[in-house]
Design a protein around this motif. Sequence first.
Motif, PDB file in Angstrom:
ATOM      1  N   LEU A 159      -8.842   3.985   0.511  1.00  0.00           N
ATOM      2  CA  LEU A 159      -7.666   3.586   0.426  1.00  0.00           C
ATOM      3  C   LEU A 159      -7.573   2.287   1.410  1.00  0.00           C
ATOM      4  O   LEU A 159      -8.031   2.567   2.649  1.00  0.00           O
ATOM      5  N   THR A 160      -6.949   1.313   0.812  1.00  0.00           N
ATOM      6  CA  THR A 160      -6.783   0.145   2.145  1.00  0.00           C
ATOM      7  C   THR A 160      -5.516   0.257   2.551  1.00  0.00           C
ATOM      8  O   THR A 160      -4.219   0.408   1.886  1.00  0.00           O
TER       9      THR A 160
ATOM     10  N   ALA B 237       0.894  -1.101   0.071  1.00  0.00           N
ATOM     11  CA  ALA B 237      -0.146  -0.040   0.012  1.00  0.00           C
ATOM     12  C   ALA B 237       0.803   1.160   0.000  1.00  0.00           C
ATOM     13  O   ALA B 237       0.358   2.289  -0.157  1.00  0.00           O
TER      14      ALA B 237
END
Length: 245
Positions: free
Chosen positions: A223-224, A151
Motif C-alpha cells: 500500500l502506498t 490513498a
Amino acid sequence: MTTADSSGYAPEWLRLREPADTAARAADLVALLPAVPAVIRDLGCGTGAMGRWLSGRLPKPQRWILHDQDQRLLKIAARSLPPGISVVTEQADVTRLGFGGTSLVTASALLDLLTEEEIQRLVKSCVDAQSPALFTLSVTGSARLTPADAADEALNTAFNDHQRRDGKLGPEAVAVTAAEFQRYGWTVHTRLSPWQLGPEHRELIDAWYRGFVAAAREEQPDLTVPEDRQITEVTVHHQDLLALP
Ligand SMILES: C[S@@+](CC[C@H](N)C(=O)[O-])C[C@H]1O[C@@H](n2cnc3c(N)ncnc32)[C@H](O)[C@@H]1O
C-alpha cells in the motif's frame, strides 16, 4: 505508543482515547433504560472508562461488575471508578458468561472485536437474563481524514479487512448484533457516535493514524501511504446500540 499488542491493550492508549470516547457516546440512549439499573456488568472494561462515563448518569445505588480478560487492566479499573458505587472485578472471557441477576449489560469498543458466534452467545446470555444491553462505540468502517488524500479509500479498505481478521466482525458488528437481538423479538435503538477529532486532539490523531496505517499495511504490504502527512481533522465513525426486552 501501540494501541494493542500481544500482551493486550495499552493503558496509555485507552487513557488517550477516553476524552474522545466520552464526547462521542450517545447519552440519550441512557434515558431509554426502563428500570433503575442496580447491577451493571461492563464487558471488556479496560481501565474502566465506561464506568466513569455511565455511573454518573444512573441513579444510585449501583453495583458494578467489571470484566476483562486482562488482569493488568482490571487492576487499574478497580481503583479508578468514581466513589459512591460498589465495584468488583472478574477476569473472564466475556463471550462465555451468564448474566443472571444483572440489570444492565454494557460495553464500550468491544463488539467489533468479536466473531459472529461470540456475538450470538453474548446476545443469548442477555436474553436469558432479560438484561438490557448498552454497547457503545463499535466501529462502522469509515474514517474521513482532512486534508484528504487519494490513498484514503485504499487505506480504509485495508484497515477494514484487518479488522475482519480471524473471523472478527469489525464494521459489521452492530448490524449483526442488532439482527440477533431482533430475532428474539427485542427492541433495538442505534445512534451514530463518531469521534470528531480536531487540532486539540493532536496526540490522539497521531497515535490513531499510526495504528490505522500499520494495520492497513499488515493487510496490504504494498500500500502506498503519503509521507509526512499533516492531518488536522479526523472523523472515525462508530455506532452505539441499546437493546431492550
Ligand atoms: C478497545 S478495548 C476497550 C476498553 C474499554 N471498554 C474502553 O472503552 O476504554 C477492548 C477491551 O476488551 C477486552 N476484551 C476483548 N475481548 C475480550 C473477551 N473475549 N473477554 C474479555 N475481555 C475482552 C480487551 O482486553 C480490552 O480491554
